[in-house]
Scaffold this active site. Structure first.
Site, mmCIF file in Angstrom:
data_model
loop_
_atom_site.group_PDB
_atom_site.id
_atom_site.type_symbol
_atom_site.label_atom_id
_atom_site.label_comp_id
_atom_site.label_asym_id
_atom_site.label_seq_id
_atom_site.Cartn_x
_atom_site.Cartn_y
_atom_site.Cartn_z
ATOM 1 C CB THR A 336 7.005 -19.922 0.327
ATOM 2 O OG1 THR A 336 6.743 -19.748 -1.073
ATOM 3 C CG2 THR A 336 5.739 -19.606 1.108
ATOM 4 C CD GLN A 411 -1.863 -10.564 -2.183
ATOM 5 O OE1 GLN A 411 -1.402 -11.094 -3.187
ATOM 6 N NE2 GLN A 411 -2.980 -10.995 -1.610
ATOM 7 C CG HIS A 431 -1.979 -7.749 3.243
ATOM 8 N ND1 HIS A 431 -2.042 -9.047 2.786
ATOM 9 C CD2 HIS A 431 -3.039 -7.109 2.666
ATOM 10 C CE1 HIS A 431 -3.072 -9.185 1.973
ATOM 11 N NE2 HIS A 431 -3.694 -8.022 1.890
ATOM 12 C CB CYS A 439 0.270 3.378 19.245
ATOM 13 S SG CYS A 439 -0.998 3.773 20.477
ATOM 14 C CB CYS A 442 -1.259 8.067 19.527
ATOM 15 S SG CYS A 442 0.271 7.110 19.793
ATOM 16 C CB THR A 503 -0.517 -13.786 -5.224
ATOM 17 O OG1 THR A 503 -1.807 -13.635 -4.622
ATOM 18 C CG2 THR A 503 -0.518 -13.140 -6.597
#
Length: 715
Positions: A336, A411, A431, A439, A442, A503
């Protein structure tokens, strides 16, 4: 949406005119409006219903909808509509389209304003109302702007005009019941809001009377539409309710009233009402200049300083110096500061999203969920492409280059740690990354930039297998990549310091990493603007901007410096004192020096950590003397002038406190210590001593059989 939720949203939208989100406040405001201006109250209800319905139909964020945020602009559009058009005018029936347009414009403005930590407020209402008003004038549907314009006659003007005084009396008598209900509405939100409203009314009236005399008492637009909401916003919405915020609220209210008086004649000459423009000018300018921004989207917010204290910076610097396997756990608070919105505190950026629509299972099953996902992703990437590493990212890159950073567990999904220069293999993105598309069938990865132009509502199918594409970021309900989690846990076990940055530690499994690090002996440091569940267990908590705190601490850690001792230093020195002295002296490191003499007990740090320390005090019974209880230098730093530097620093402190001499005590057989003190200008104190060879010795000075040499240096 249930009837109850619908009613709550409507009433909260009305309450937002007082910067409140309580339905009870909305009920009181409707009662006040029905008493004073029934038609305006009816059109306000129509406007808020149209705006709320638009947001509900578009499936915008449900908590924001219930808070009235999306209904507010429609409510104020409806509130002023009878001032623009008579009920018999075709323009009067444009109310619903205007309320819908204001809501749509609010949606356009929310993301860019949220990125800059600014509130949209009633800007959509202003823009839509002025646009429709001008169009109505061109079409001949618009009411003429009537009524006397403010006349800047000074504070003594008009008080001898009977007609004006009679008009003031009628106005006051007619509006008092309605104002009493408005005050009740404010009190239903909080007494703080009522106090700020009364303060704003008083400050606004003081300014209007100072500018217009008796006529200023009739400038309702200056006081009720601008001064009062400006005071409420500054005193108890965008700042904690404190004496300083009340003072700032009063100043803002006065400025808003003054701006109204100055711009109204010019705007009225072109057929435009100022409405709440002065309040917006004052509030947005103040937020930009102060760089406080919006701390909460609704309600009474509590802000926290972004500047760390000097003591906190020094403590953080000391911990960083002593660690060699530092692990960082970073969260949204780091991003941020680069202008990247997070989902918890900047809901305005994600105004058209509900968490339930973005869970992984919905993404797999629903085309509509995938359309929403890719719309938000396109918006997010637009911000990400304009972002750059901030001071916190750059500070961590410097720490990484020093070789003492074991790894970064983040994160965040923006890649700014790597962009700042941190080793790519030294960053674990728990994350995932928004810059890659994978995909789901695959596993083939593609850079987002390569498929961005091919996204038409949803992403195209995978070129290799035709499977669903999704950014690599982990959605709600989607499992983490096991290898990344395993690496994060491994680093947490190896760390000798876990640095928790930006965090709130509320998302699993990242929230478990502090327990793992702590169970393996690593101290925890938390740098965050708001409290976290681990603050009580942390060695150090710094409530500040990550970039500011980390940059300052690492700057302090770049070169040798002398500072006051801290409790964390004390714990470290207890472990090394015997080794440094080559004797059992740990018992001399009494906690009294931390509790009572920390300002005169010093450590010297260099890039490798603490290189030396001095425990000193000024005797309460002999305030003219400063005493050095103990001094030591790390064995591998001897011969570098560290002891001399510590003594000179202590002598300086003692002199500042009025001491005339500094006293040091050593033992007669420590020839190195005797020679060292003689080189520093110390002389023997002979009073009460017995000469043993070339040294005067005070018998039993430190206990039975412990003979000492007392030396002193005049300041």
């Amino acid at each position: 949406m249930t009837v109850r939720v619908w009613l709550e949203a409507l009433l909260a939208g009305i309450a937002q005119t007082l910067l409140s989100n309580k339905p009870a406040t909305g009920v009181a405001l409707l009662a006040a409006g029905a008493l004073v201006a029934p038609l305006h109250t009816l059109t306000a209800l129509v406007g808020v219903a149209a705006a709320t319905g638009t947001a509900a139909w578009a499936r915008w964020n449900r908590p924001l909808l219930r808070s009235g945020l999306f209904g507010f602009n429609g409510a104020v559009v409806g509130l002023v509509w009878p001032e623009l058009f008579d009920p018999t005018s075709p323009g009067f029936w444009l109310l619903v389209p205007a309320a819908v347009a204001a809501t749509a414009l609010q949606g356009r403005l929310l993301p860019p304003f949220s990125c800059r930590n600014l509130p949209v407020l009633g800007l959509p209402f202003l823009l839509v109302t002025w646009s429709v008003g001008v169009a109505g004038t061109v079409m001949g549907w618009r009411k003429a702007v009537t009524g006397p314009l403010p006349h800047l006659g000074g504070p003594v003007a008009g008080w001898n005009d009977p007609a004006l005084l009679a008009q003031i009396g009628e106005t006051v008598t007619g509006t008092l019941p309605g104002l009493a209900l408005v005050a009740t509405a404010a009190a239903l939100t909080s007494w703080a809001l009522l106090g700020a409203a009364l303060l704003g009314a008083g400050a606004g009236l003081a300014v209007t009377v100072a500018l217009g005399g008796a006529d200023g008492l009739l400038w309702i637009g200056a006081v009720l539409y601008n001064a009062v909401p400006a005071a409420i916003a500054v005193a108890c919405v965008f700042s904690p309710f404190r004496p300083w915020s009340l003072a700032a609220g009063a100043v803002s209210a006065g400025l808003a009233a003054a701006v109204w008086a100055l711009i109204t004649p010019s705007l009225a000459s072109v057929g435009v009402f100022p409405l709440t423009l002065p309040m917006h000018i004052v509030l947005l300018a103040g937020l930009v200049v102060s760089r406080r921004g919006l701390t909460a989207p609704l309600g009474l917010a509590a802000t926290i300083t972004a500047e760390p204290s000097r003591t906190a910076v020094q403590a953080l610097s000391g911990l960083l110096r002593r660690a060699s396997r530092i692990v960082v756990l970073s969260g949204a608070g780091m991003s941020t500061e680069s202008g990247i919105p997070d989902y918890r505190s900047q809901l305005g950026f994600w105004f058209d999203a509900n968490a339930a629509d973005l869970v992984y299972q919905r993404f797999l099953a629903s085309v509509e969920s995938r359309r929403l996902y890719w719309r938000l992703q396109r918006r997010f990437m637009g911000v990400l492409d304009q972002s750059a590493p901030n001071a916190g990212h750059r500070a961590l890159a410097r720490l990484d280059a020093s070789g003492r950073l074991l790894g970064i567990i983040t994160q965040n999904v923006d890649g700014l740690h790597q962009a700042a220069g941190c080793r790519p293999d030294g960053v674990v993105e728990l994350h995932g990354s928004a810059r890659w598309v994978v995909c789901l069938a695959c596993g083939h990865r593609t850079r987002y930039a390569e498929i961005a132009r091919r996204i038409n509502g949803v992403a195209p199918p995978c070129d290799r297998c035709g499977g669903l594409l999704k950014t690599e970021t982990v959605s709600f309900g989607e499992p983490l990549v096991p290898a990344r989690l395993a690496q994060a846990i491994g680093w947490a076990r190896e760390a000798d310091l876990l640095l928790i940055l930006g965090t709130s530690l509320q998302v699993e499994p990242a929230a478990r990493l502090p327990e793992i690090a702590r169970s393996h002996g690593a101290p925890l440091v938390v740098v965050n603007r708001t409290p976290t569940p681990w603050d009580a267990q942390a060695t150090l908590v710094v409530q500040a901007n990550v970039g500011t705190a980390l940059s300052a601490a690492l700057s302090d850690a770049d070169g040798p410096r002398i500072r006051r001792i801290t409790r964390s230093d004390y714990g470290f020195l207890c472990q090394v004192a015997d080794l440094w002295w080559g004797d059992a002296v740990r018992y001399l490191l009494h906690p009294v020096y931390i509790d009572h003499f920390s300002e005169t007990s010093l450590v010297l740090e260099d890039e490798r950590g603490i290189a030396g320390f001095l425990l000193g005090f000024i005797s309460p019974s002999h305030p003219e003397e400063g005493y050095v209880h103990m001094v030591a230098t790390a064995p591998d730093r001897r011969g570098q002038g560290i002891g001399r530097a510590l003594y000179e620093a202590f002598c300086g402190l003692a002199g500042e406190r009025g001491c005339r001499r500094v006293v040091a005590i050593t033992v007669p057989y420590n020839t190195g210590s005797l020679a060292f003190h003689r080189r520093l200008g110390f002389t023997f104190r002979e009073s009460g001593a017995v000469w043993e060879g070339d040294v005067p010795v005070v018998l039993d000075h430190a206990g039975p059989g412990v003979h000492c040499v007392v030396m002193e240096r005049r300041i």
